[in-house]
Structures are given as structure tokens and as C-alpha cells.
Design an enzyme around this catalytic site. Structure first.
Site, mmCIF file in Angstrom:
data_model
loop_
_atom_site.group_PDB
_atom_site.id
_atom_site.type_symbol
_atom_site.label_atom_id
_atom_site.label_comp_id
_atom_site.label_asym_id
_atom_site.label_seq_id
_atom_site.Cartn_x
_atom_site.Cartn_y
_atom_site.Cartn_z
ATOM 1 N N CYS A 86 90.575 -21.427 37.756
ATOM 2 C CA CYS A 86 91.124 -20.222 38.385
ATOM 3 C C CYS A 86 91.321 -20.424 39.886
ATOM 4 O O CYS A 86 90.376 -20.295 40.680
ATOM 5 C CB CYS A 86 90.196 -19.037 38.131
ATOM 6 N N CYS A 117 90.527 -17.374 42.027
ATOM 7 C CA CYS A 117 89.102 -17.108 42.265
ATOM 8 C C CYS A 117 88.511 -18.108 43.261
ATOM 9 O O CYS A 117 87.697 -17.748 44.102
ATOM 10 C CB CYS A 117 88.293 -17.215 40.983
ATOM 11 N N ASP A 118 88.887 -19.371 43.149
ATOM 12 C CA ASP A 118 88.177 -20.429 43.869
ATOM 13 C C ASP A 118 88.978 -21.134 44.959
ATOM 14 O O ASP A 118 88.417 -21.938 45.706
ATOM 15 C CB ASP A 118 87.683 -21.491 42.856
#
Ligand code: NAP
Length: 343
Positions: A157, A160-161
Site C-alpha cells: 500500500c 499508507c507507507d
């Protein structure tokens, strides 16, 4: 060709009783399992139909769509919209119309009993109709080091990261829309994004290909597959080989983002619903599964398009059909009662 013959024998329903349960059971008209664009749209429609649907969210709201950094093709947003923002709005819209959203992971369903049984860690529910919209999960590479370094350099992701890779080098594995789209997103942070693809042509759409090829931060490594994720306390690179020449090499990197496709989340339904050879739920064009009263919507039944707008559309169809199913059921029950009373 998939088997699309559906047995819609409603008389089967109600014949078997569930096993005795210790947990308290609540009977709902409609339970929606999964809260991505399909489940949330089903929630909006079912809410407006006064069904007071219960939407059970697994790990997080929004599904795959929520991890999409920017959607440029969802209608109504000429400037694009973030996947998370879009699905949060859908959830707000569903609750506005009476849908209840609960963060409970479903651990077991029994579709042989009626009302259907839905168990979570804490609760046992019964549902007169079910919509399954459990979506898909990222397909893992399945190479040594991948699992070990999840959260320490391996990610599925970028949204997200990505932030953790400011001025770093990242490898993106895959050649589809997700790999290229999220690779482009990662250029906001990383100093270099290396897209490793097993062929010499991308599967991604033309517009994304053009952008990626024009982006100076993106480098392609063609005809190459990842054999191992390397690292010590965190990822340090990947060991790869060229599928044409067989040549092995190491690509140093601080992060590895895996985008090699998706697998449907249907483990709960194995042996209970008709699934295709890849595990996707088989539905007809009314989003009916082979079990009357059980509908499926979104990516969990769509190996072809997997687009947010299509997931939302199938969610709407499933809710409309669930409402019809419940109305017919109620009518049948009323008929049965009036016959019994007349005797
Ligand atoms: P995908 O289209 O299935 O692409 C998967 C990619 O991974 C392909 O390039 C494939 O290679 C490669 N791959 C598969 N297995 C591999 C393996 N074991 N090792 C190495 N490479 C492997 O999956 P996706 O990119 O996640 O997209 C899923 C769906 O979402 C698609 O329908 C896509 O159009 C949609 N989507 C759309 C957008 C958008 O419209 N902006 C954004 C994201 C996703 P080959 O090409 O050789 O098969």
C-alpha cells in the site's frame, strides 16, 4: 465458460436449523459483509429502502479503493478524488440513511440455514438476506524475505507507507495499473522508483504508461522477476533474475511495493457458494449467487474490470435485488399464515 446455472428453489430455505449457539443472536433483514465501494453503496440503497442494513467491516473501511492514492476516473470528480476520502463519504451517506456500520470481522457463515448465520468474534447474527462484498487482497510474491519484511520495507500500500520513503529508493513489482499508478504516487516521496516487470510491456492503461515513462524518477527493469527480498533489520534490496537471459542481479532498495494483482476474499464461502476456478463468487446479472437470498457485489465477484465505479454499481444492484427478495419472502410468509389461519 463458467457455470451460470442458478438454482433459485426458495422452498429449500428454512428447512434446516442451525447448530445451537451460545452467543445471543440478532436477526437482521440485511447484513452486508465488507465495506468497500460495493458494500457501502449497497448500504446507501438498502438504507434508503428502510432495511436498516448492518454493514460488517473487516479490517478497515473502504477496501482496496481506500488504499488508492488518487482516483481520476470516478465520475463527478473532474480533479480526481482520494480513495480514502471517497469511501469515507460513502460511509457517511450510508449511515445517514440508517445503515449501521460495525467493525467486526466475520469469522464464519452458514448459508445452509435460514435466516443465514453470520458469526464475528463477539457476536452471532442471523440475516434474512446477505450481500457479500468482501473484495480482494493483494497477491503476495511468495518469495523468501517477503513475509519477514512486511512492515520493515515490504508494503502492499503506497498510500499508507509511501511517506516513509522520502528521498529513498523503492522497487515496485508489477506492470498493471496498480503498479504504475502507485509507482507514480511514490515519486512524490522517493528519489527513485524502480518498476520491475516480468515482461517488456506494461499491462497498465495508456495514460498511466505515458506518465510513468515521462517521469524522470521512474526507471523500468524489464523481463525481470524478484526471487528474494533481502535485508537485515529492514529491506536492503531484491535479488532478481532476467527471464530472457537468466542473469541474476541485486537491486539495492529501501522498500519493496508489491502490485502483482489481487486474490478474492472468499475463504469464508468455500463449499457454500459457487466460486469460479480462481475463487471469485459466481453471480448472475442481478448479483444473485447460487444461494437464494445471498447476493455478491464488487471485486469479490468481478475478475474482469475491478473498477470502483463498477463495484459501486453492482452494490446498488445487489441492494435492489435483496429488497425484492425480502419483499417476496414476506409476501410468501403472509400467504402461508393466512392459509394456516383459514384451515
Ligand atoms: P493486474 O491488472 O492483474 O496486473 C498485475 C500485474 O502483475 C501484471 O502486470 C502481471 O504481469 C504482474 N504479475 C502477476 N503475477 C506476477 C508474479 N507472480 N510475478 C511478477 N509479476 C506478476 O492487477 P492490478 O494492477 O492490481 O490491477 C487490478 C485491477 O484494478 C485491474 O483491473 C486494473 O485495471 C484496476 N485498477 C485500475 C486503476 C485505474 O484505473 N487507475 C488503478 C489500479 C487498479 P503480466 O502483465 O505479465 O500479466
Amino acid at each position: 465458460m463458467m457455470d451460470l446455472s442458478f438454482s433459485l428453489d426458495l422452498s429449500r430455505l428454512g428447512q434446516e436449523e442451525p447448530r445451537a449457539e451460545e452467543k445471543e443472536e440478532t436477526v437482521r433483514d440485511l447484513i452486508i459483509i465488507g465495506a468497500g465501494p460495493a458494500g457501502l453503496t449497497a448500504g446507501i440503497y438498502a438504507g434508503r429502502a428502510q432495511l436498516e442494513p448492518l454493514i460488517l467491516v473487516g479490517k478497515s473501511l473502504g477496501g482496496q479503493a481506500a488504499s488508492t492514492s488518487e482516483m481520476e476516473n470516478y465520475p463527478g470528480f473532474p480533479e480526481g478524488v482520494g480513495g480514502m476520502a471517497l469511501t469515507e463519504q460513502m460511509a457517511a451517506q450510508a449511515t445517514r440513511f440508517g445503515a449501521e456500520i460495525r467493525y467486526e470481522e466475520v469469522t464464519r457463515v452458514d448459508l445452509k440455514v435460514y435466516p443465514f448465520l453470520v458469526e464475528t468474534h463477539d457476536q452471532t447474527y442471523r440475516a434474512k438476506a446477505l450481500i457479500i462484498s468482501t473484495g480482494t487482497s493483494p497477491r503476495p510474491l511468495g518469495v523468501p524475505g517477503e513475509r519477514q519484511f512486511i512492515g520493515r520495507g515490504v508494503s502492499f500500500c503506497a498510500t499508507c507507507d509511501g511517506y516513509f520513503y522520502r528521498d529513498k529508493t523503492v522497487v515496485v513489482v508489477g506492470g498493471g495499473d496498480s503498479a504504475v499508478d502507485e509507482g507514480l504516487y511514490l515519486t512524490r516521496f522517493a528519489k527513485e522508483v524502480i518498476i520491475v516487470h516480468r515482461r517488456d510491456q506494461l499491462r497498465a492503461s495508456a495514460i498511466l504508461q505515458k506518465r510513468a515513462k515521462a517521469n524522470p524518477k521512474i526507471r523500468f527493469v524489464w523481463n525481470t522477476v524478484v526471487d528474494e527480498v533481502l535485508g537485515d533489520t529492514a529491506v536492503t534490496g531484491v535479488r532478481v533474475h532476467n527471464v530472457k537471459t537468466g542473469e541474476e542481479s541485486i537491486i539495492p532498495a529501501d522498500g519493496v511495493f508489491v502490485y502483482i494483482g489481487l486474490v478474492p476474499n472468499t475463504r469464508l464461502f468455500e463449499g457454500q457458494l459457487a466460486l469460479d476456478e480462481n475463487g471469485y463468487i459466481i453471480t448472475d446479472k442481478h448479483q444473485r449467487t447460487n444461494v437464494p437470498g445471498v447476493f455478491a457485489a464488487g471485486d469479490v465477484q468481478d475478475p474482469w474490470y475491478r473498477q470502483t465505479v463498477i463495484a459501486a454499481g453492482t452494490g446498488a444492484v445487489a441492494a435492489i435485488e435483496a429488497e425484492r427478495f425480502l419483499a417476496e419472502k414476506a409476501y410468501e410468509e403472509a400467504e402461508k399464515t393466512s392459509h394456516t389461519e383459514a384451515q
